[in-house]
Scaffold this motif. Structure first.
Motif, mmCIF file in Angstrom:
data_model
loop_
_atom_site.group_PDB
_atom_site.id
_atom_site.type_symbol
_atom_site.label_atom_id
_atom_site.label_comp_id
_atom_site.label_asym_id
_atom_site.label_seq_id
_atom_site.Cartn_x
_atom_site.Cartn_y
_atom_site.Cartn_z
ATOM 1 N N UNK A 677 -21.832 -48.406 -33.503
ATOM 2 C CA UNK A 677 -22.771 -49.315 -34.159
ATOM 3 C C UNK A 677 -22.964 -50.586 -33.340
ATOM 4 N N UNK A 678 -21.895 -51.080 -32.750
ATOM 5 C CA UNK A 678 -22.004 -52.289 -31.936
ATOM 6 C C UNK A 678 -22.880 -52.092 -30.716
ATOM 7 N N UNK A 679 -22.772 -50.925 -30.084
ATOM 8 C CA UNK A 679 -23.600 -50.653 -28.908
ATOM 9 C C UNK A 679 -25.068 -50.560 -29.294
ATOM 10 N N UNK A 680 -25.359 -49.906 -30.419
ATOM 11 C CA UNK A 680 -26.747 -49.818 -30.868
ATOM 12 C C UNK A 680 -27.298 -51.218 -31.165
ATOM 13 N N UNK A 681 -26.510 -52.027 -31.862
ATOM 14 C CA UNK A 681 -26.955 -53.386 -32.151
ATOM 15 C C UNK A 681 -27.151 -54.216 -30.892
ATOM 16 N N UNK A 682 -26.231 -54.078 -29.934
ATOM 17 C CA UNK A 682 -26.357 -54.827 -28.684
ATOM 18 C C UNK A 682 -27.589 -54.395 -27.906
#
Length: 706
Positions: A677-682
């Motif tokens: 999820x963090x990679x998608x948000x970043x």
């Protein structure tokens, strides 16, 4: 020369485009420069910690580990009596409970003769001579415990006066130098080696040294230097792997951006062919332009890396970890620039070959899309199938091979992962198309999502470049998370098996075990018992561990070794955490390059699709809708990359644990989900600049633009 001038003019005419093409390789080059310079300067610190034999020592005598302290001192006296011996210094070393500033902690104490060529204080004229009853502290130790010259500390029940604060090797814990006579009095500091000064025959020393190992001083220093070199080689090897991953990621991004750029300049290249340029000249002009971009990116990246490394070394010097001047390593920096040029040229080869082969008439009439040429399905699938079979076979062989050679097993596992990455490069466009088809039903009520899905499906190779690099970074991070979880679980199980209690005291370090057990058992907070060769200690029912520790320390004689399961586990977890932090920093560089790729690819994509965006704006799509379509495209590419990365990285993390003969345990599902999820948000945040550019396209201006 004509080709070189044409390429240089092309770069100077489009500096913004050159910046977008070269920013990924610039980031990778900066990382390579930082890694090189940090390793070069770390060698000084490694030498300082690893070279423990004084330069004046002509002979080194190392007693056996089980020899009694008194016997070792007798050997020292016999060596001292040999003809030609000028001086003998016995080094005692041990972990001792020290009370300083009202707090008792474990220090690492070393004996020192206090003066002369064999003293560690020989280069510290501001520190007075070390006499019996004195102690010299390391600078960081004195700051941590809050003591200064003239203060008193208690080591193993023996009072010592701080005689100075000097350049004592600090091993990440509190340290001090004491006089050899105090080392004998304190106890718990066995003699570990003897340094001999003088013109003495080694055979004569061996004759009186008994079972002790005897080597010449130069030979011992050479051995320590080789050990430092081996450690440095391991550090460089690990850094080289991550540098290579960052460079590979940058090559994938640069290759994609060159394909986009040259597709937009198809008409320009066709005109060069029309006025007489040959295919070879067009091919070489593209490669020369790539070399210019790589050179500029290499110079900027190397300069940035030099600045970062200088800052890191300055911080290390402020912490007394490094004392030597900064090592710039100009030869290595030139190599970093050369690496940038070579990598950029290699990335541009497919696009240059395609530009040289395209006929002028075809180029003048071709679509301006970077994915105008169809993807060769058959060749890619055959290549991917062969690589997949090889990767599976290599990974399957890694576990049985590791039973006899773990290093080879890890190498095979790494090779399998590399082959899987190659498979992703080959099938990336198909994965993007399949993902676009899968989410197409979700776009029934969202024009932005329909546009993103349509663009990803149509420009699958471009989107696949982002997806592949993101998969690499996320996969490495996921493998690290799974491996760390497995190692931590294995460490906890090992501590539980080894201790079987909250604390233990070896029976052989206690003069009267029965009396000590009786004294401990008499305390209401302690449950003490003898099992085998150990005294096991647990808190009594209703007692917390802190009360157990206080009761044990109050009861056992001073200097008695008490091993706490919690302390051992905390030390292991701290070591694992440090390793995880270092690994995360290295992997983070690959993720940064991937995010740079997202920005660059989407920025060039928006520029390439300027007319298409203007058309949909004219048909009623708002500015916000255009921005959301770019964000959705970034989200789709990153979601595919994050999903593949978590799945493949988790699998290879389990494989690494199997190779190391450790149980996989429960995978850290929550952390893996947060990673994805963090990679998608970043990635969506990284697309902010391209989103802004898409929203600023005016319908009339965009339709009129070429």
């Amino acid at each position: 020369m004509i080709v070189a001038r044409t390429a240089l003019r092309s770069v100077l005419r489009r500096p913004g485009q050159a910046l977008l093409v070269g920013v990924a390789i610039t980031a990778a080059t900066a990382f390579a420069a930082v890694a090189l310079l940090v390793a070069a300067n770390a060698r000084v610190a490694l030498v300082a910690f690893g070279m423990v034999t004084p330069p004046a020592a002509d002979v080194v005598v190392v007693p056996r580990g089980d020899v009694a302290p008194g016997a070792a001192l007798e050997v020292a006296e016999r060596v001292r009596a040999l003809p030609g011996v000028v001086d003998v210094a016995v080094e005692h070393l041990g972990d001792v409970e020290v009370e300083a500033g009202g707090v008792t902690t474990t220090w690492k104490l070393t004996s020192d003769p206090g003066g002369g060529p064999l003293s560690a204080l020989r280069d510290a004229p501001d520190v007075g001579p070390l006499e019996p009853g004195g102690i010299v502290l390391g600078r960081r130790t004195a700051e941590r415990v809050g003591v200064d010259v003239g203060d008193t500390v208690v080591a193993g029940g023996h009072e010592l006066v701080v005689a100075g604060v000097g350049p004592v090797r600090e091993f990440g814990q509190d340290v001090g130098l004491v006089h050899p006579s105090d080392a004998v009095t304190i106890g718990g500091m066995p003699p570990v080696q003897m340094f001999v000064v003088g013109d003495v025959d080694l055979a004569a020393v061996r004759a009186v040294a008994g079972d002790a190992a005897v080597t010449s001083g130069p030979e011992q220093r050479d051995r320590e230097a080789r050990s430092v070199g081996d450690t440095l080689a391991g550090v460089l090897g690990g850094l080289s792997v991550f540098v290579a991953l960052a460079v590979v990621s940058a090559v994938v991004i640069v290759s994609s951006t060159f394909r986009i750029v040259l597709a937009r300049r198809a008409a320009e290249l066709a005109l060069l062919r029309c006025v007489g340029a040959t295919r070879r000249q067009v091919h070489r002009s593209v490669l020369a332009e790539a070399a210019c971009v790589g050179l500029l990116g290499g110079l900027v990246g190397t300069g940035a890396g030099l600045g970062v490394a200088a800052g890191l070394v300055a911080a290390a010097r402020a912490a007394d970890l490094v004392s030597a001047p900064f090592v710039a390593a100009p030869g290595g920096l030139v190599a970093c620039v050369a690496l940038s040029v070579v990598a950029t040229v290699a990335a541009a080869l497919p696009s240059a070959r395609a530009a040289g082969r395209t006929a002028p008439v075809v180029a003048l009439g071709a679509a301006r899309s970077s994915d105008a040429r169809p993807v060769r399905v058959g060749a890619r699938l055959v290549t991917a199938g062969a690589l997949t079979l090889t990767a599976v076979a290599t990974g399957a062989v890694a576990v049985p091979v590791a039973r006899t050679d773990q290093l080879t097993g890890l190498a095979l596992a790494a090779l399998s992962g590399t082959l899987v990455f190659a498979v992703l490069v080959a099938v990336g466009p198909f994965l993007v198309r399949w993902a676009a088809r899968a989410v197409r039903p979700l776009g029934a009520r969202s024009a932005a999502l329909r546009l993103a899905v349509s663009n990803a499906h149509r420009s699958s190779r471009r989107t696949a470049a982002m997806t592949t690099v993101l998969t690499l970074g996320v996969g490495l991070a996921a493998a690290l998370l799974v491996a760390v979880a497995g190692v931590t679980a294995d460490a906890r199980e090992s501590v539980v098996r080894t201790f079987g209690a909250d604390a233990l005291i070896p029976v052989d370090v206690v003069a009267d075990p029965d009396a000590l057990v009786a004294a401990l058992a008499a305390h209401p907070a302690v449950d003490a018992r003898v099992v085998g060769t150990d005294i096991l200690l647990d808190p009594a029912p209703g007692t917390d561990p802190a009360a157990l520790r206080d009761a044990v320390l109050d009861t056992v004689p001073a200097g008695t070794s008490v091993y706490w399961a919690g302390d051992v586990l905390a030390g292991i977890e701290q070591t694992v955490a440090v390793g995880q932090l270092v690994g995360a920093a290295m992997i983070g560089v690959t993720l940064v390059v991937a995010m740079v790729g997202v920005v660059v690819t989407l920025a060039l994509s928006v520029a390439e699709r300027r007319q298409a965006i203007a058309l949909v704006r004219a048909l009623g799509v708002s500015r916000a809708g255009a921005r959301r379509s770019v964000a959705a495209e970034a989200g789709l590419a990153s979601a595919v990359g994050a999903t593949l990365g978590v799945v493949l990285g988790g699998a290879y993390g389990v494989l690494a644990l199997r190779v190391l003969d450790m149980p996989a345990g429960q995978p850290p599902l929550v952390r893996l989900a947060l990673l994805g999820a963090g990679v998608v948000g970043a990635a969506v945040l990284a697309a902010a600049v391209p989103m802004r550019s898409a929203g600023r396209v005016e319908p009339a201006i965009g339709l009129a633009a070429r």
